[in-house]
Design an enzyme around this catalytic site. Structure first.
Site, PDB file in Angstrom:
ATOM      1  N   GLU A  71       0.896  -1.170   0.000  1.00  0.00           N
ATOM      2  CA  GLU A  71       0.000   0.000   0.000  1.00  0.00           C
ATOM      3  C   GLU A  71       0.925   1.208   0.000  1.00  0.00           C
ATOM      4  OE1 GLU A  71      -1.214   2.929   0.940  1.00  0.00           O
ATOM      5  OE2 GLU A  71      -2.768   2.546   2.452  1.00  0.00           O
ATOM      6  N   CYS A  98      -2.812   8.511   3.698  1.00  0.00           N
ATOM      7  CA  CYS A  98      -2.712   8.292   2.254  1.00  0.00           C
ATOM      8  C   CYS A  98      -4.058   8.429   1.554  1.00  0.00           C
ATOM      9  CB  CYS A  98      -2.084   6.933   1.972  1.00  0.00           C
ATOM     10  SG  CYS A  98      -2.776   5.651   2.987  1.00  0.00           S
TER      11      CYS A  98
END
Ligand code: ADP
Length: 450
Positions: free
Chosen positions: A231, A265
């Site tokens: 990720e 994020c």
């Protein structure tokens, strides 16, 4: 043995120091995790589930203590840290339950009087490398499915925030996870990384962090053909159509942006507003920002603050304008604090529109054509989260199909939970965390014919 300090970003003081582990220490932890694997994976799923549930209840009973540790080493306000402990802990409960629903499969046989079966086996020893922005949840969403499936782990938390990780591990051991099944290393991250990458015993790396490090891990993993779940961040577009409920939009964007002071994020990074409602939206946002009680913590360190200032200055030099900037609250003493800021007059070529801002800066861009804004939203190497605000659900679903992102929030900026599937397209990563797919990542399929 060398040691390294852990800082409190709220006060810029040292909390404590820890042993600086390197290559040799990591190899020892990997060897132990490898030896411990057999007995852990041979437990019944129900037995591992029971241990995970004990871990869940232990964390629950010490949630305030863990939140306090997180607040100290990471800087997020105590209340927000508490929310993260509960959110992080939910993954442990979810995977304790979900592991009881992993089934094999019978394949069609291809010879008379034979059977074909597929069974799921834990992949083996997993290296988990986590960042500092969510010191609890980034760990539990990796460790809980790994332990549930029967894998053993070598965890390398960020050197900025290892104390939450140490506490979580301590509670896992109290709950009954054998010490060697859940190894932990921190210190010289490059040497630790090298040991994890070179080890043939590590079969998989689950990593959350930057694209650069993600690509390095991919490249080096090729030597031993490790599985990767990555990720790698995002540059989330947030498209506001002219039929959006602007009160709701402002509220949700603020929630998305202030999570961890913008250091997430999934934070809305490029706010694309229909030109015809730009002023109305901006005025509402600024009014709400100036009137609401906003409690955000400092950025993680001086580097993060420097990067924020650099992105802002780059935008201003290229024609952007500051439309609003809050004052630091009186009780805010941190040198790393950065106030909520709204900037306009931006274009897509500015650095702040191309990179993750990782700060409480609201970057406002405008559009006048839907197809154009979808192209602009997709024009990034990232592909994690995207947001869309409109009252027209049919239109929203059709736009969602055109957005190249792994997670889409329609009139919503909070998308991650234990049950939801999280992960990115493009360079935002590989594989998924959360939900059943987040558990299946930790299994190998074995086909048996008899
Ligand atoms: P961030 O910018 O969020 O700190 P990084 O990708 O630099 O993102 O770091 C995320 C995690 O990856 C941290 O735990 C960090 O220590 C680790 N890390 C960084 N570089 C390496 C490396 N070369 N090998 C292994 N881990 C690394």
């Amino acid at each position: 043995m060398n040691r390294f300090p852990i800082y409190n970003p709220n006060t810029n003081s040292i909390i404590c120091d820890l042993e600086l582990m390197g290559f040799d220490e990591t190899i020892k932890v990997i060897n132990k995790a490898s030896l411990a694997l057999e007995s852990w994976k041979s437990l019944l799923p129900q037995e591992r589930s029971d241990i995970l549930l004990k871990w869940y209840y232990l964390i629950n009973s010490q949630r305030e203590e863990i939140a306090q540790i997180m607040h100290s080493e990471q800087g997020k306000p105590f209340k927000e840290a508490l929310v993260e402990v509960d959110y992080g802990n939910s993954f442990i409960k979810y995977y304790a339950e979900e592991v009881l629903r992993i089934y094999g499969e019978i394949s069609p046989h291809f010879r008379k009087n034979q059977y074909c079966i597929n069974i799921s086996e834990p992949i083996g020893v997993v290296g988990a490398i986590t960042p500092w922005n969510f010191p609890c949840a980034m760990i539990t969403k990796k460790i809980a499915p790994a332990l549930a499936s029967g894998c053993s782990i070598v965890l390398k938390p960020s050197e900025e925030t290892p104390l939450t990780a140490i506490k979580l591990r301590e509670l896992a051991i109290t709950a009954g996870v054998p010490e060697d099944v859940f190894g932990i290393v921190y210190g010289d991250y490059k040497e630790i990384g090298r040991a994890i990458l070179e080890s043939k015993q590590i079969k998989m790396i689950s990593f959350t962090g930057s694209i650069g490090v993600g690509k390095y891990l991919m490249q080096e993993s090729a030597k031993t053909v490790k599985k990767l779940v990555l990720e790698l961040g995002g540059n989330a577009p947030c498209i506001i159509l002219k039929d959006a409920d602007l009160d709701l939009t402002v509220k949700k964007i603020m929630l998305g942006k202030f999570r961890n002071s913008g250091q997430a994020c999934t934070a809305p990074n490029r706010i694309f507003v229909d030109k015809s409602i730009k002023d109305e939206f901006t005025n509402k946002l600024i009014k709400e920002l100036s009137e609401a009680e906003i409690e955000i913590g400092p950025l993680i360190n001086q580097n993060a603050k420097n990067k924020t200032i650099e992105l802002l200055e780059n935008a201003l030099q290229n024609g952007a304008k500051i439309l609003y900037q809050a004052l630091a609250p009186q009780q805010q003493k941190s040198a790393f604090y950065f106030p909520p800021t709204v900037i306009g007059n931006l274009n897509d070529e500015m650095k702040i529109a191309k990179e993750e801002a990782f700060s409480p800066i609201f970057s406002i861009l405008t559009f006048s054509d839907l197809e154009e804004v979808i192209d602009r939203a997709n024009n990034t190497n990232y592909g994690l989260a995207a947001y869309l605000f409109t009252s027209n659900l049919k239109k929203a679903l059709s736009i969602s199909q055109e957005l190249n992102f792994g997670v889409i929030g329609i009139n919503e900026t909070s998308t991650s939970a234990d049950k939801t599937i999280h992960g990115g397209f493009n360079e935002s990563g590989l594989g998924r965390e959360g939900g059943k797919p987040g558990l299946l990542e930790y299994y190998e399929n074995k086909f048996i014919v008899f």
